[in-house]
Design a protein around this motif. Structure first.
Motif, PDB file in Angstrom:
ATOM      1  N   GLU A  80       0.835  -1.205   0.000  1.00 17.72           N
ATOM      2  CA  GLU A  80       0.000   0.000   0.000  1.00 17.72           C
ATOM      3  C   GLU A  80       0.868   1.252   0.000  1.00 17.72           C
ATOM      4  OE1 GLU A  80      -3.544   2.008  -0.225  1.00 17.72           O
ATOM      5  OE2 GLU A  80      -3.224  -0.175  -0.276  1.00 17.72           O
ATOM      6  N   ALA A  81       1.972   1.234   0.748  1.00 21.84           N
ATOM      7  CA  ALA A  81       2.875   2.399   0.789  1.00 21.84           C
ATOM      8  C   ALA A  81       3.524   2.631  -0.572  1.00 21.84           C
ATOM      9  CB  ALA A  81       3.935   2.194   1.866  1.00 21.84           C
ATOM     10  N   ARG A  82       3.919   1.522  -1.251  1.00 25.39           N
ATOM     11  CA  ARG A  82       4.511   1.676  -2.581  1.00 25.39           C
ATOM     12  C   ARG A  82       3.507   2.251  -3.578  1.00 25.39           C
ATOM     13  NH1 ARG A  82       7.139  -3.270  -1.357  1.00 25.39           N
ATOM     14  NH2 ARG A  82       5.454  -4.410  -2.405  1.00 25.39           N
ATOM     15  N   ARG A  83       2.303   1.761  -3.515  1.00 27.50           N
ATOM     16  CA  ARG A  83       1.281   2.288  -4.431  1.00 27.50           C
ATOM     17  C   ARG A  83       1.029   3.774  -4.185  1.00 27.50           C
ATOM     18  NH1 ARG A  83      -1.125  -2.878  -3.623  1.00 27.50           N
ATOM     19  NH2 ARG A  83      -2.377  -2.042  -1.894  1.00 27.50           N
ATOM     20  N   HIS A  84       1.010   4.160  -2.903  1.00 27.93           N
ATOM     21  CA  HIS A  84       0.782   5.561  -2.573  1.00 27.93           C
ATOM     22  C   HIS A  84       1.950   6.430  -3.043  1.00 27.93           C
ATOM     23  CE1 HIS A  84      -0.966   8.942  -0.459  1.00 27.93           C
ATOM     24  NE2 HIS A  84       0.196   9.154   0.180  1.00 27.93           N
ATOM     25  N   LEU A  85       3.187   5.914  -2.899  1.00 25.68           N
ATOM     26  CA  LEU A  85       4.369   6.659  -3.343  1.00 25.68           C
ATOM     27  C   LEU A  85       4.374   6.832  -4.858  1.00 25.68           C
ATOM     28  CD1 LEU A  85       7.035   8.018  -2.574  1.00 25.68           C
ATOM     29  CD2 LEU A  85       8.138   5.770  -2.718  1.00 25.68           C
ATOM     30  N   GLU A  86       4.029   5.769  -5.567  1.00 27.14           N
ATOM     31  CA  GLU A  86       3.966   5.860  -7.023  1.00 27.14           C
ATOM     32  C   GLU A  86       2.883   6.837  -7.473  1.00 27.14           C
ATOM     33  OE1 GLU A  86       3.374   1.913  -8.294  1.00 27.14           O
ATOM     34  OE2 GLU A  86       5.432   1.241  -7.828  1.00 27.14           O
ATOM     35  N   TYR A  87       1.822   6.862  -6.719  1.00 28.22           N
ATOM     36  CA  TYR A  87       0.752   7.807  -7.057  1.00 28.22           C
ATOM     37  C   TYR A  87       1.239   9.241  -6.896  1.00 28.22           C
ATOM     38  CZ  TYR A  87      -3.482  10.576  -6.400  1.00 28.22           C
ATOM     39  OH  TYR A  87      -4.435  11.553  -6.479  1.00 28.22           O
ATOM     40  N   LEU A  88       1.953   9.496  -5.805  1.00 28.00           N
ATOM     41  CA  LEU A  88       2.482  10.833  -5.569  1.00 28.00           C
ATOM     42  C   LEU A  88       3.475  11.235  -6.659  1.00 28.00           C
ATOM     43  CD1 LEU A  88       3.004  10.828  -1.689  1.00 28.00           C
ATOM     44  CD2 LEU A  88       1.166  11.908  -2.993  1.00 28.00           C
ATOM     45  N   LYS A  89       4.326  10.298  -7.086  1.00 29.40           N
ATOM     46  CA  LYS A  89       5.287  10.597  -8.139  1.00 29.40           C
ATOM     47  C   LYS A  89       4.608  10.908  -9.474  1.00 29.40           C
ATOM     48  CE  LYS A  89       9.174   7.959  -6.265  1.00 29.40           C
ATOM     49  NZ  LYS A  89      10.073   6.802  -6.491  1.00 29.40           N
ATOM     50  N   SER A  90       3.462  10.275  -9.677  1.00 30.24           N
ATOM     51  CA  SER A  90       2.770  10.472 -10.954  1.00 30.24           C
ATOM     52  C   SER A  90       2.046  11.805 -11.038  1.00 30.24           C
ATOM     53  CB  SER A  90       1.759   9.339 -11.175  1.00 30.24           C
ATOM     54  OG  SER A  90       0.736   9.397 -10.181  1.00 30.24           O
ATOM     55  N   LEU A  91       1.915  12.514  -9.948  1.00 31.44           N
ATOM     56  CA  LEU A  91       1.237  13.804  -9.972  1.00 31.44           C
ATOM     57  C   LEU A  91       2.138  14.840 -10.651  1.00 31.44           C
ATOM     58  CD1 LEU A  91      -0.304  13.935  -6.364  1.00 31.44           C
ATOM     59  CD2 LEU A  91      -1.489  13.492  -8.509  1.00 31.44           C
ATOM     60  N   PRO A  92       1.567  15.813 -11.455  1.00 28.28           N
ATOM     61  CA  PRO A  92       2.396  16.869 -12.094  1.00 28.28           C
ATOM     62  C   PRO A  92       2.996  17.789 -11.052  1.00 28.28           C
ATOM     63  CG  PRO A  92       0.054  17.306 -12.373  1.00 28.28           C
ATOM     64  CD  PRO A  92       0.152  15.936 -11.790  1.00 28.28           C
TER      65      PRO A  92
END
Length: 259
Positions: free
Chosen positions: A231-243
């Motif tokens: 879950e933490a990895r998914r959340h981190l990847e989501y944050l990285k994908s934001l402009p």
């Protein structure tokens, strides 16, 4: 002249009949009734119900009974309190029946005068000290398909078994198969202790249960940690994908640009 009859003899006959009827009624009340299918010898207080085709303990056994014979019938169970009213009972014969169970405390209320209890040649597999209470009567338990375990061992140590028949108490089955077919008393004399075997089995079962419980806890913790990491990895990847947010020019930046 008319013949006058003397009424006195008739009165005497009438009085005699009344007295006879009264004595008959009183005698009928005083004489105990014998149960159906049984024969009673009042001079010895013996009730004979042997070979009577009985399927249960008969009702109406006189409380004055001293010797009770119920052998060679088809009785399967002894209900609780079946003999509780027989306070003078000395000999109880229940052999050669089909008794395969004793109700809780079935023989607990036998009186202190009991001298002999015969339960041989039945279908008993298990019995406990609670079933027999505190009886000190000489007891016969041979020729039953006993299952030898700690409960039966404790019963054997409590009862006063008839010495002549004690070797006839055979283990048809036991908590350990190698004891089947052997006399219980000889096994106990040789050092076999069914209670210690039972305790060891209980300890092993407890250890296995604790190990399984501990293993399940570890599995759950590992699963929980991995789920949190995913879950933490998914959340981190989501944050990285934001402009990336545009930088708002400040007053200093504007002045420096003008110069």
């Amino acid at each position: 002249p008319p013949i006058k009859l003397d009424p006195k003899p008739w009165l005497d006959i009438y009085s005699w009949l009344c007295i006879s009827l009264l004595f008959s009624a009183l005698w009928g009340q005083a004489t105990p009734q014998c149960p159906d299918s049984c024969h009673c010898a009042w001079d010895t207080a013996t009730v004979l119900c042997s070979d009577a085709g009985l399927r249960e303990i008969p009702e109406g056994i006189p409380p004055e009974t001293v010797f009770l014979h119920l052998e060679r019938n088809y009785i399967r169970n002894i209900p609780e309190g079946a003999f509780s009213h027989l306070v003078h009972l000395q000999d109880l014969y229940l052999s050669h029946n089909r008794i395969d169970s004793l109700s809780s405390g079935a023989l607990r209320h036998l009186g202190p005068d009991l001298r002999l209890l015969d339960l041989s040649h039945n279908q008993l597999r298990q019995a406990s000290r609670e079933d027999f209470g505190s009886t000190r009567a000489k007891t016969r338990l041979y020729h039953n398909p006993w299952h030898c375990d700690c409960t039966l061992q404790e019963l054997m140590e409590t009862l006063y078994l008839e010495p002549e028949t004690v070797n006839g108490i055979i283990c048809e089955s036991s908590v350990r198969g190698e004891h089947a077919g052997q006399p219980l008393v000889k096994l106990l004399d040789s050092g076999v202790n069914f209670c210690s075997l039972q305790r060891k089995t209980t300890d092993v079962a407890m250890l296995v249960t604790m190990f399984v419980w501990f293993f399940m806890v570890i599995v759950y913790v590992v699963y929980y940690v991995r789920q949190n990491q995913a879950e933490a990895r998914r959340h981190l990847e989501y944050l990285k994908s934001l402009p990336s947010p545009h930088k708002i020019p400040t007053e200093t930046d504007t002045l420096s640009t003008g110069f």
